[in-house]
Enzyme design. Structure first.
Site, short mmCIF file in Angstrom:
data_model
loop_
_atom_site.label_atom_id
_atom_site.label_comp_id
_atom_site.label_asym_id
_atom_site.label_seq_id
_atom_site.Cartn_x
_atom_site.Cartn_y
_atom_site.Cartn_z
N ASP A 139 0.74 -1.42 -0.02
CA ASP A 139 -0.07 0.00 -0.03
C ASP A 139 0.86 1.20 -0.10
O ASP A 139 1.19 1.79 1.10
CB ASP A 139 -1.11 0.05 1.27
CG ASP A 139 -1.73 1.23 1.51
OD1 ASP A 139 -1.61 2.01 0.47
OD2 ASP A 139 -2.32 1.40 2.48
N HIS A 188 -1.06 -8.72 -1.95
CA HIS A 188 -2.48 -8.57 -1.63
C HIS A 188 -3.50 -8.50 -2.79
O HIS A 188 -4.73 -8.86 -2.73
CB HIS A 188 -2.73 -7.01 -0.91
CG HIS A 188 -3.64 -6.84 0.00
ND1 HIS A 188 -3.82 -5.81 0.76
CD2 HIS A 188 -4.85 -7.68 0.28
CE1 HIS A 188 -4.91 -5.83 1.35
NE2 HIS A 188 -5.66 -6.99 1.06
N GLU A 231 0.35 -9.45 4.17
CA GLU A 231 -0.89 -9.79 3.28
C GLU A 231 -0.49 -10.55 2.25
O GLU A 231 -0.66 -10.04 1.03
CB GLU A 231 -1.48 -8.24 3.20
CG GLU A 231 -2.06 -7.67 4.19
CD GLU A 231 -2.67 -6.44 3.94
OE1 GLU A 231 -3.56 -5.90 4.67
OE2 GLU A 231 -1.89 -5.55 3.30
N GLU A 290 -1.10 -4.07 12.93
CA GLU A 290 -1.70 -2.76 12.41
C GLU A 290 -3.07 -2.60 13.29
O GLU A 290 -3.65 -3.65 13.55
CB GLU A 290 -2.18 -2.90 10.81
CG GLU A 290 -0.81 -3.01 10.02
CD GLU A 290 -1.29 -3.07 8.49
OE1 GLU A 290 -2.44 -2.70 8.06
OE2 GLU A 290 -0.56 -3.62 7.76
N HIS A 328 -6.37 2.84 12.54
CA HIS A 328 -6.12 3.50 11.28
C HIS A 328 -6.32 5.09 11.30
O HIS A 328 -7.40 5.60 11.40
CB HIS A 328 -7.09 2.79 10.13
CG HIS A 328 -6.52 2.85 8.92
ND1 HIS A 328 -7.11 3.91 7.89
CD2 HIS A 328 -5.88 2.02 8.14
CE1 HIS A 328 -6.74 3.69 6.74
NE2 HIS A 328 -5.64 2.53 6.92
N ASN A 344 -6.07 4.12 -9.33
CA ASN A 344 -5.20 4.72 -8.12
C ASN A 344 -6.59 4.51 -7.03
O ASN A 344 -7.86 4.15 -7.33
CB ASN A 344 -5.19 6.24 -8.48
CG ASN A 344 -6.50 7.00 -8.42
OD1 ASN A 344 -7.07 7.33 -7.57
ND2 ASN A 344 -6.73 7.26 -9.83
N ASN A 375 -2.75 8.09 5.67
CA ASN A 375 -3.06 7.76 7.17
C ASN A 375 -2.18 8.06 8.19
O ASN A 375 -2.06 7.24 9.26
CB ASN A 375 -3.41 5.95 7.10
CG ASN A 375 -3.67 5.41 5.59
OD1 ASN A 375 -3.23 4.79 5.07
ND2 ASN A 375 -4.66 6.02 5.23
N TRP A 396 -12.56 1.73 6.92
CA TRP A 396 -13.45 0.84 5.56
C TRP A 396 -14.69 0.41 6.16
O TRP A 396 -15.56 0.04 5.42
CB TRP A 396 -12.44 0.02 4.99
CG TRP A 396 -11.94 -1.10 6.07
CD1 TRP A 396 -12.39 -2.25 6.43
CD2 TRP A 396 -10.57 -0.84 6.37
NE1 TRP A 396 -11.16 -2.79 7.17
CE2 TRP A 396 -10.33 -1.89 6.94
CE3 TRP A 396 -9.43 0.12 5.94
CZ2 TRP A 396 -8.95 -2.20 7.66
CZ3 TRP A 396 -8.27 0.10 6.60
CH2 TRP A 396 -8.17 -0.98 7.67
#
Length: 1066
Positions: A209, A434, A477, A553, A556, A613, A620, A1041
């Protein structure tokens, strides 16, 4: 023949022949002629220089301007380029990403591959950069020894030529590629040519990412080694059970021609010596000849040896006290003359998982961690020492003790700085798939095994001497496949001193020693198919599960986020096996771009014309691209602070302080305390803090609370500062703080005031009578006509529209003070957390913003249902009811009662009723556009930085003053921002508001924030927008998300009531 002795092909291949093989589309070809991985070498030729870490004359940098030509595909490169520069070539700095110098475009995607998914194939149109430069060498380098070239980072694959002859090939963007140039070098000028491919089969393993960019983005240097030289050095420390002694174990290998390896006269003539230094003190030394004990029935190794030095009472390394020794490893000839020396910083520390806990030097550690991408807004992925050090100092200052290298090995200097300043590091292999479906497709494919394997094994071989690295990670991932299990076993065999973590496959496979989920929540299960994410409290209690849990993680921090972070830290401190985690993430990955007028701004996905994109999902960070802090950074700092406070009693005033440091004494801390009345100090003091590691102590601050001469809220503020500067912080750095509201002592007017009142009582009575007479002369006046209702007091006039029922103007001396009427406000400019994964091409009906849209919250139609006026003896009261509907369905009802008194005050009581069919609103409040623009905002409430109902641990109640422009938080993607909660008084210019409310004040309206894509596109509006909220929904932040605002911070009631008092000082 060893790999170091492999010679290049005798028949040189032409450029078309080399390219026709398409090595970049063969996962089993990851390199040609690349030397084996090893820790960084300097090849000092004297021990003192090695011990003092002086620049080595045996290194020569090739950083600087290179000649560069760009092509859309490798086949377009002219064959003669390998021998001479092209006419159209231009200078390009190395290190750099070529996309930031006008060639090609950076692409930002999160999960989706930026190329069609057809591994190992990549597009024929494959952007290609052709680099070259000339250099000269010292004659002594040509006379003897070996000269190597080292590329610390090239994305994503490259071919190398020297003086027109092909040298080799390499891929893996984040680990060094090293080649022996000796056979190709010549006296005088030499020419290096490097053909870099943007896409390769390696790109399928680098789906992190981040921005996808290319080029030689890390350092390039030459290294000269003797003919016989140190080939590898592995340093380990082993501590006794009581940590009172240690063994320093050094395994060193020497490069000796293979024909001489079995000749004991040759191998036995070389000796290895290890010297251990603490600053300038030689602590221990050991010397012995090459050779090991017999390994098997075929005998020993003759080209390496193992040296073990015993150290009594070693000073231990930890992130809290990063004590470093210096080990100098010398290769000596038969005459005891130095051939070369290498040196490494050594930290004596033990990492172990014992009884379900990750322990450093026997103590269970709480990971105060953050994920960090290598990113700079101007230079992209080319990071210099200044930027590296800036990140480390900021992390230390904000109470971080750990960092995860997400998601690849970092620049070699990063680890040295972490060793030196004290940060625990998770070193992660450059592997992420991923975008594959499923993610484990490649990790279960044997044809990709070598590509996976090299990325793990070479990382370990380069970095294993660093004490800061406490955990290895197999990548990110990429699902879970047989490859992961095999590489887990390889690491455990080759480096048994560190645990391994890997989140893929559900964070709990046999390929991880640590439960390391991402975005698991404190109390809420997320039962996803195949890989459920249980609540972290539940996870550690599952049957047969005894591993520690450290979130790889969490939290976020995308835009205005980070709500609920304190809940994690309550759980971490309550449950020992919940040992912290790594916040996502450190820095907003925005790049500096320029608009049509040449003005710079911070750009995100799509701003470079890049497709596909993922827009602003690259931002973040806890800090902006320039490393200025987001408000969430302060929340992390406070939650993670190493001192915890509790109030034991108020009479006497006693607090308890607990140190969460595991190893360091609090020998540079001063406790400051203040008792505050309405933001003003009434009693204060300070004293040194003397706490041993993991200890608590009571501090008696005062015998009793002070007697107050005026009413108000009483608060106790405590903070800990460092009187002296440290390597990572300035003097007076604040490291911890806390605040309590104290019980209200009886209000006792001072004796002076009492005596004065008695003495002047007749005069006071006369003054009061005069004041009453003046009030009668300037009483409240009420005027009504068909269009307006007007209430007038002295120079002020409040005007209501009969049509809307709203206060549409506030006149002061015939000057209008409102540009927009005062009205209800129920929406906010959507946060990233409100939007979730909803985009123009994909709608998530569960996202807050979609629920609000569907319900019509952004298209509410307002009607004035009733408007009543009462002229009372000392006030005027106006009662108005407003209805809000969408597509003729009533959704909200608000009842406002305005009271105007003879002090020029307007007090508003607001009652709001919400339809049961309506999703919880973002806010219950009011807004207006003031005509005034004042330079300063003052308030009594939580501050000084932005805070929200679920993100206010770090905020303190007090009297604050900031410039107006600092009340707006300039998130790159505009959204709701700048709120200050639990406010009792707000002063702005001549305006004063009192009550119990949250507020935001800015030159930008909610509407403009909603429709503007970038911060730099916001235009200051006329006057000032003032938002007053009785209630505001939390911002959430467990992830970005899915709806992540906790139920306690959602406005779920059917009715709400609040009161605000407005006054304009004429």
């Amino acid at each position: 023949m060893t790999s170091q002795e492999k010679v290049p092909f005798q028949v040189q291949l032409s450029l078309p022949q080399i390219l026709s093989r398409r090595d970049w589309e063969n996962p089993q070809i990851t390199q040609y002629h690349r030397l084996e991985a090893h820790p960084p070498f300097h090849s000092w030729r004297d021990v003192e220089s090695a011990q003092k870490d002086r620049p080595s004359p045996q290194q020569q940098t090739l950083n600087g301007l290179w000649s560069f030509s760009y092509f859309t595909q490798p086949e377009a490169v002219p064959e003669h380029w390998v021998r001479c520069d092209l006419a159209e070539a231009k200078p390009l700095p190395v290190p750099a990403n070529w996309q930031l110098h006008g060639y090609d475009a950076p692409i930002y995607t999160n999960i989706q591959y930026p190329i069609p998914v057809n591994p190992p194939r990549v597009p024929d149109l494959n952007p290609t950069g052709c680099y070259s430069r000339d250099f000269t060498l010292e004659p002594s380098w040509l006379a003897s020894g070996k000269t190597r070239i080292i590329f610390d980072g090239v994305s994503s694959a490259f071919y190398l030529w020297c003086n027109g002859q092909w040298v080799g090939y390499s891929q893996d963007s984040r680990l060094p590629a090293e080649f022996d140039l000796t056979p190709y070098l010549q006296a005088g000028s030499n020419r290096i040519a490097v053909l870099v491919l943007r896409w390769s089969d390696g790109s399928y393993l680098e789906d992190q990412d981040m921005w996808r960019m290319s080029g030689i983005f890390r350092d390039v240097k030459l290294l000269h080694k003797p003919e016989i030289h140190l080939r590898d050095i592995h340093i380990m420390t082993h501590l006794s059970p009581e940590f009172t002694s240690a063994n320093l174990e050094v395994m060193a290998a020497v490069n000796i021609p293979s024909l001489q390896l079995n000749d004991p006269q040759v191998t036995g003539s070389y000796q290895l010596r290890v010297q251990l230094w603490l600053a300038d003190k030689l602590v221990a030394s050991l010397q012995q000849p090459l050779g090991t004990q017999a390994i098997d029935e075929r005998g020993p190794y003759t080209d390496r040896t193992q040296l073990v030095l015993r150290i009594d009472q070693p000073l231990l390394w930890s992130a809290e006290q990063p004590t470093l020794y210096r080990a100098v490893v010398s290769l000596l000839n038969h005459q005891q003359e130095l051939i070369e020396a290498e040196a490494y910083d050594v930290g004596f520390r033990q990492v172990a998982i014992h009884q379900g806990l990750l322990k450093i030097n026997g103590k269970a550690v709480l990971i105060r961690g953050v994920n960090r991408h290598e990113h700079h807004p101007q230079t992209g992925q080319a990071i210099d020492e200044e930027s590296l050090l800036q990140d480390i100092l900021l992390m230390k200052q904000h109470n971080f003790n750990a960092v995860r290298c997400s998601h690849y090995p970092n620049h070699p200097l990063w680890y040295r700085l972490c060793d030196r300043y004290g940060l625990y590091v998770v070193d992660e292999a450059n592997i992420e798939t991923h975008g594959m479906q499923p993610m484990s497709r490649l990790s279960d494919d044997p044809s990709w095994f070598s590509a996976f394997s090299e990325r793990v094994t070479r990382m370990v071989q380069r970095d294993r001497n660093h004490p800061c690295i406490i955990i290895w990670s197999l990548g990110n991932e990429s699902g879970h496949g047989a490859t992961h299990d095999a590489l887990y076993r390889w690491i455990k065999t080759n480096d048994p001193t560190r645990p391994v973590q890997y989140e893929g496959g559900g964070a709990n496979t046999l390929a991880t020693d640590i439960l390391c989920p991402m975005y698991a929540r404190v109390d809420e299960d997320q039962p996803f198919p195949a890989v459920p994410k249980w609540s972290i409290k539940k996870w550690i209690g599952l049957p047969n599960e005894s591993r520690p849990l450290i979130l790889c993680e969490y939290a976020h921090a995308m835009g205005n986020s980070f709500g609920g972070f304190a809940r994690y830290w309550q759980a971490f401190r309550q449950y020992p096996r919940l040992q912290g985690g790594f916040i996502w993430d450190w820095v907003d990955q925005s790049l500096t771009h320029h608009n049509d007028h040449g003005q710079p701004y911070w750009a995100y996905g799509g701003d470079f014309g890049d497709t596909p994109n993922d827009r602003q999902f690259c931002m973040n960070g806890l800090v902006f691209p320039d490393r200025s802090p987001h408000p969430s950074l302060y929340e992390a700092q406070c939650a993670q602070q190493f001192f915890q406070f509790s109030l034991l009693s108020t009479t006497p005033l006693v607090i308890n302080i607990t140190s969460e440091y595991l190893f360091r004494e609090s020998d540079n801390e001063q406790l400051y305390w203040r008792i505050m009345l309405e933001g003003e100090s009434v009693l204060e003091g300070s004293q040194p803090l003397n706490l041993s590691p993991e200890s608590s102590q009571c501090y008696r601050l005062a015998e009793k609370l002070p007697t107050l001469n005026k009413p108000g809220q009483l608060w106790l503020n405590v903070e800990i500062r460092q009187p002296k500067e440290t390597p990572w912080s300035p003097a007076q750095h604040r490291s911890a703080w806390h605040q309590w509201r104290l019980p209200q002592p009886l209000f006792s007017p001072s004796s002076d005031l009492t005596n004065a009142t008695a003495h002047y009582a007749p005069q006071l009575q006369h003054n009061l009578q005069l004041q009453h007479n003046r009030q009668l002369q300037h009483d409240l006046q009420l005027q009504q006509d068909e269009q307006h209702i007007k209430v007038t007091y002295q120079q002020q006039c409040w005007q209501f529209s009969r049509q809307t029922g709203r206060l549409d103007q506030w006149w002061v001396a015939d000057k209008p003070m409102l540009l927009r009427p005062l009205q209800d406000q129920f929406v906010r400019a959507p946060l990233d957390n409100d939007i979730g994964i909803s985009e123009a091409t994909h709608i998530d009906p569960n996202a807050w913003v979609e629920r609000w849209k569907k319900a019509g919250m952004y298209q509410l139609q307002q009607r004035c249902l009733s408007l009543h006026v009462d002229h009372l003896s000392h006030s005027v009261q106006i009662s108005a009811e407003y209805g809000y509907e969408f597509e003729q369905e009533p959704l909200l009802h608000s009842h406002w009662v305005y009271r105007f008194d003879r002090h020029g005050r307007m007090t508003i009581d607001v009652n709001v009723r919400i339809a049961t069919s309506l999703p919880a609103p973002a806010r219950i409040g009011m807004c207006c556009q003031l005509a005034d623009i004042s330079p300063t905002v003052e308030w009594l409430g939580l501050g000084p930085h932005e805070n929200y109902p679920d993100r206010q641990l770090a905020a303190q109640y007090g009297h604050w003053s900031l410039p107006l422009e600092q009340m707006h938080t300039a998130y790159i993607f505009p959204s709701e921002n700048g709120l200050r909660c639990n406010t009792h008084t707000l002063n702005y210019g001549r305006w004063t508001l009192t009550g119990d409310f949250h507020f935001g004040i800015s030159r930008y309206s909610t509407q403009q924030l909603m429709v503007t894509s970038h911060q730099h596109l916001l235009e200051p509006e006329e006057g000032t927008w003032l938002n007053i909220d009785g209630f505001h929904m939390g911002v959430g932040g467990d992830d970005s998300w899915s709806p992540s605002v906790h139920i306690d911070d959602i406005l779920t009631r059917e009715t709400y009531q609040y009161q605000i008092c407005w006054q304009y000082k004429v």
